[in-house]
Motif scaffolding. Structure first.
Motif, PDB file in Angstrom:
ATOM      1  N   TRP A 139      33.704  26.680  21.870  1.00 26.74           N
ATOM      2  CA  TRP A 139      34.660  26.048  21.358  1.00 26.74           C
ATOM      3  C   TRP A 139      36.016  26.552  21.588  1.00 26.74           C
ATOM      4  O   TRP A 139      37.201  26.131  21.915  1.00 26.74           O
ATOM      5  N   ALA A 140      36.161  27.940  21.417  1.00 26.50           N
ATOM      6  CA  ALA A 140      37.458  28.620  21.539  1.00 26.50           C
ATOM      7  C   ALA A 140      37.594  28.907  23.051  1.00 26.50           C
ATOM      8  O   ALA A 140      39.264  28.886  23.308  1.00 26.50           O
ATOM      9  N   PHE A 141      36.883  29.337  23.739  1.00 25.18           N
ATOM     10  CA  PHE A 141      37.145  29.758  25.359  1.00 25.18           C
ATOM     11  C   PHE A 141      36.561  28.814  26.167  1.00 25.18           C
ATOM     12  O   PHE A 141      36.939  29.037  27.431  1.00 25.18           O
ATOM     13  N   GLY A 142      35.676  27.974  26.204  1.00 22.73           N
ATOM     14  CA  GLY A 142      35.280  27.157  27.188  1.00 22.73           C
ATOM     15  C   GLY A 142      33.744  27.359  27.704  1.00 22.73           C
ATOM     16  O   GLY A 142      33.323  26.586  28.031  1.00 22.73           O
ATOM     17  N   SER A 143      33.599  28.741  27.447  1.00 21.84           N
ATOM     18  CA  SER A 143      32.405  29.151  28.042  1.00 21.84           C
ATOM     19  C   SER A 143      31.945  30.530  27.381  1.00 21.84           C
ATOM     20  O   SER A 143      32.959  31.396  27.374  1.00 21.84           O
ATOM     21  N   ILE A 144      30.717  31.047  27.653  1.00 22.47           N
ATOM     22  CA  ILE A 144      30.314  32.329  27.301  1.00 22.47           C
ATOM     23  C   ILE A 144      31.036  33.444  27.983  1.00 22.47           C
ATOM     24  O   ILE A 144      31.688  34.598  27.763  1.00 22.47           O
ATOM     25  N   ALA A 145      31.233  33.102  29.201  1.00 27.19           N
ATOM     26  CA  ALA A 145      31.780  33.810  30.447  1.00 27.19           C
ATOM     27  C   ALA A 145      33.451  34.189  30.037  1.00 27.19           C
ATOM     28  O   ALA A 145      33.797  35.298  30.204  1.00 27.19           O
ATOM     29  N   GLU A 146      33.836  33.074  29.842  1.00 27.02           N
ATOM     30  CA  GLU A 146      35.300  33.320  29.170  1.00 27.02           C
ATOM     31  C   GLU A 146      35.411  34.075  27.845  1.00 27.02           C
ATOM     32  O   GLU A 146      36.341  34.748  27.894  1.00 27.02           O
ATOM     33  N   TYR A 147      34.551  33.673  27.148  1.00 26.99           N
ATOM     34  CA  TYR A 147      34.409  34.614  25.946  1.00 26.99           C
ATOM     35  C   TYR A 147      34.430  36.120  26.169  1.00 26.99           C
ATOM     36  O   TYR A 147      35.133  37.042  25.504  1.00 26.99           O
ATOM     37  N   GLU A 148      33.576  36.518  27.007  1.00 22.52           N
ATOM     38  CA  GLU A 148      33.310  37.918  27.465  1.00 22.52           C
ATOM     39  C   GLU A 148      34.455  38.519  27.953  1.00 22.52           C
ATOM     40  O   GLU A 148      34.925  39.685  27.523  1.00 22.52           O
ATOM     41  N   GLN A 149      35.417  37.747  28.732  1.00 29.11           N
ATOM     42  CA  GLN A 149      36.628  38.512  29.106  1.00 29.11           C
ATOM     43  C   GLN A 149      37.653  38.407  28.161  1.00 29.11           C
ATOM     44  O   GLN A 149      38.346  39.523  28.340  1.00 29.11           O
TER      45      GLN A 149
END
Length: 409
Positions: A169-179
């Motif tokens: 929800w916050a970043f669009g994807s798990i990969a974007e969250y990791e960054q």
């Protein structure tokens, strides 16, 4: 025949009278000068301060894994046990997730935040994490919850699908969250912490015990996270009633923060407890990693916290009326410079105390008049300054002493 010339008597007495008057004038001048000449300041000397002593604390650490504990505002209180390498941290990861998401989607204390509508992609996380034996909670597509409610399910129940959904929800994807998580860790100097995904089911989410103590400080500094991790139970629409996974909550002053369990990590707990000591609240933050199970880990956490709490000490710096200097006058009068009030500080563990007295210039003074200060420097504590006052009055010695001791002031 010669004649004797007689002078008038007044002419004979005049030189004698002038001499007497001159002497009287000189004497009077001396007496006046001696009576009004100002005194110089009394000589001042400081006394030797006997500093209070304290001991190095003995803490009750477990014999496994890695542990760190620190009392907030007492940086020298940080103590560690076990290994210092990064270890798997399991669901303690969700504290990072909460703080990273809040950085992207801020929510003020007392607010619910925006509504989140869970998508089919988010719904699929339920089956994914359940297959990994992870904790999950109902999340049908189309369910609407507030950001605050989603945080409650993630942090209290430790539901992995809610952690994943919040990251998406916050970043669009798990990969974007990791960054985003990597950047956030760098910004907060958590250099020994690595986060790959938001749940903690990946054993490669690792950190050190000391980094996690710092993470605990950050968690308690955020009012939203602090409130949620300190809540015992709550009812969420569709999800139902949930209880906090931290079974120590409310015991021995414990007010959070997050449990973690994973085969590679063992039983873990990032914890905080607050105690009243010396008239103020003090908070202790710690972490235990690598326990066998949560029942035995909880016992070890309580034992450690009690040993930490027992090492807070109220150290008396001075009592009211303690002498820190003496004023001595030329007329053999003395008056001590004493503390106007008592002072004490709350310390943890071994502490050093030094005192430095500063005395003003004093000639005459009344009892209780301020005549200086004494400054105490204390380990891990702001300096403490206490006013010094005259213990007794320094009186003018009087005219007779001035006349008999000319110009000795």
């Amino acid at each position: 025949m010669s004649r004797v010339v007689r002078r008038p008597r007044s002419a004979v007495r005049r030189p004698v009278t002038i001499s007497v008057v001159a002497v009287l004038v000189l004497v009077a001048g001396y007496l006046v000068a001696a009576a009004v000449v100002p005194f110089g300041p009394a000589s001042a000397s400081t006394t030797t301060y006997s500093a209070p002593t304290s001991s190095v604390p003995a803490l009750s650490f477990p014999g496994y894994g890695a542990t760190a504990v620190e009392a907030t505002d007492f940086p020298e209180s940080l103590r560690t046990s076990g290994d210092t390498k990064p270890r798997s941290i399991a669901s303690i990861t969700k504290i990072v997730t909460a703080l990273v998401v809040l950085d992207e989607k801020p929510m003020a204390a007392g607010e619910s935040g925006p509504a989140i509508t869970f998508t089919p992609k988010m719904e699929s996380l339920y089956a994914k994490y359940a297959a990994m034996n992870g904790e999950v909670a109902p999340m049908p597509a189309g369910l609407k919850l507030t950001e605050h409610q989603a945080f409650q399910v993630m942090l209290m129940k430790s539901a992995n699908n809610y952690a994943g959904a919040l990251a998406i929800w916050a970043f669009g994807s798990i990969a974007e969250y990791e960054q985003a998580a990597t950047k956030w860790l760098e910004e907060h100097d958590l250099d020994d912490t690595t986060i790959h995904e938001p749940t903690g089911l990946d054993p490669q989410n690792t950190s050190t015990a000391t980094d996690l103590v710092d993470l605990g400080q950050l968690a308690l500094a955020d009012p939203v996270v602090k409130e949620i991790v300190g809540t015992k139970d709550v009812t969420i629409p569709t999800v139902g009633e949930i209880e906090n996974s931290n079974k120590l909550l409310g015991l021995d002053g414990i007010e959070g923060i997050k449990t973690g369990t994973l085969d590679e990590a063992g039983a873990c707990l990032l914890f905080a407890a607050t105690y009243e000591r010396g008239g103020r609240d003090v908070t202790v933050i710690g972490v235990m990693l690598g326990g066998v199970d949560h029942d035995s880990l909880d016992v070890d956490v309580q034992r450690l916290l009690r040993s930490v709490a027992d090492n807070f000490q109220v150290v008396p710096l001075t009592h009211a009326g303690q002498t820190f200097g003496t004023f001595s006058t030329p007329w053999q009068d003395e008056a001590d410079a004493v503390t106007a009030e008592a002072a004490e500080v709350l310390v943890w563990g071994k502490t050093k105390v030094r005192a430095t007295a500063h005395l003003d210039e004093v000639t005459l003074g009344t009892k209780g008049e301020r005549v200086g200060t004494v400054r105490f420097t204390v380990t891990d504590h702001d300096p403490v300054t206490v006013p010094l006052v005259l213990e007794r009055t320094i009186d003018d010695p009087g005219v007779w002493w001035r006349w008999t001791n000319p110009f000795q002031g």
